[in-house]
Design an enzyme around this catalytic site. Structure first.
Site, short mmCIF file in Angstrom:
data_model
loop_
_atom_site.label_atom_id
_atom_site.label_comp_id
_atom_site.label_asym_id
_atom_site.label_seq_id
_atom_site.Cartn_x
_atom_site.Cartn_y
_atom_site.Cartn_z
N CYS A 171 0.25 3.22 3.48
CA CYS A 171 0.64 2.73 4.82
C CYS A 171 1.71 1.65 4.81
O CYS A 171 2.23 1.29 5.88
CB CYS A 171 -0.58 2.22 5.58
SG CYS A 171 -1.17 0.60 5.04
N CYS A 203 0.85 -1.19 0.00
CA CYS A 203 0.00 0.00 0.00
C CYS A 203 0.89 1.24 0.00
O CYS A 203 1.76 1.39 0.86
CB CYS A 203 -0.90 -0.01 1.23
SG CYS A 203 -1.91 1.48 1.38
N CYS A 254 -8.13 -5.17 -9.94
CA CYS A 254 -7.68 -4.11 -10.85
C CYS A 254 -7.26 -2.92 -9.98
O CYS A 254 -8.11 -2.24 -9.40
CB CYS A 254 -8.83 -3.75 -11.78
SG CYS A 254 -8.41 -2.52 -13.01
N CYS A 261 -5.36 0.84 6.46
CA CYS A 261 -5.46 2.31 6.51
C CYS A 261 -6.73 2.86 5.89
O CYS A 261 -6.96 4.06 5.93
CB CYS A 261 -4.24 2.95 5.85
SG CYS A 261 -4.20 2.85 4.06
N CYS A 312 -7.53 -0.94 1.28
CA CYS A 312 -6.52 -1.43 2.22
C CYS A 312 -7.13 -1.50 3.61
O CYS A 312 -7.60 -0.48 4.14
CB CYS A 312 -5.30 -0.49 2.24
SG CYS A 312 -4.10 -0.93 3.53
FE FE Z 1 -2.88 1.05 3.45
#
Ligand code: FE
Length: 132
Positions: free
Chosen positions: A51, A48, A121, A100, A97
């Site tokens: 984060c 990510c 995607c 976060c 995610c």
């Molecule tokens: Fe994240």
């Protein structure tokens, strides 16, 4: 890992580029075939960009032709949250995610049928790549 749920939108604006902020925090979509990773074939881990959570392994990446990095599954199903997204007059599944709460992309069911049949995607700018 730091508790990212306490980040304010002002904190995110300072931490992210404007494009990343628009995608990750405002559920935007980068233009296809413009991102850093749709054509990346190196081995490693995609994390990510907001984060640092590990999200997708290069082993699950495939060339979808969509212009966005595409994966047939997350490295750990517990690292992503799936949510129904009815924006733009379509019913889609949003991929977030879980650590976060940032928007990553969408999940479609037209992935490679010889594996999971799923196509995650994901926007390149929502990811950082750590080469193995
Ligand atoms: Fe994240």
């Amino acid at each position: 890992m730091k508790n990212m749920q306490e980040m304010t939108e002002e904190d995110w604006k300072k931490k992210l580029t404007p494009e990343q902020y628009q995608v990750l925090r405002q559920a935007g979509t980068e233009a296809p075939f413009t991102g850093e990773f749709y054509n990346n074939h190196e081995s490693g881990m995609y994390k990510c960009a907001a984060c640092g959570q590990e999200l997708f392994s290069s082993e699950t990446k495939f060339d979808s032709g969509s212009g966005w990095p595409s994966f047939d599954k997350p490295m750990n199903r517990e690292h992503v949250e799936l949510r129904t997204d009815n924006s733009l007059g379509m019913e889609r599944t949003e991929v977030i995610c879980k650590n976060c709460g940032s928007h990553l992309g969408h999940l479609f069911s037209d992935g490679p049928t010889e594996t999971t049949g799923d196509r995650y995607c994901i926007n390149s700018c929502a990811l950082n790549f750590e080469k193995k």
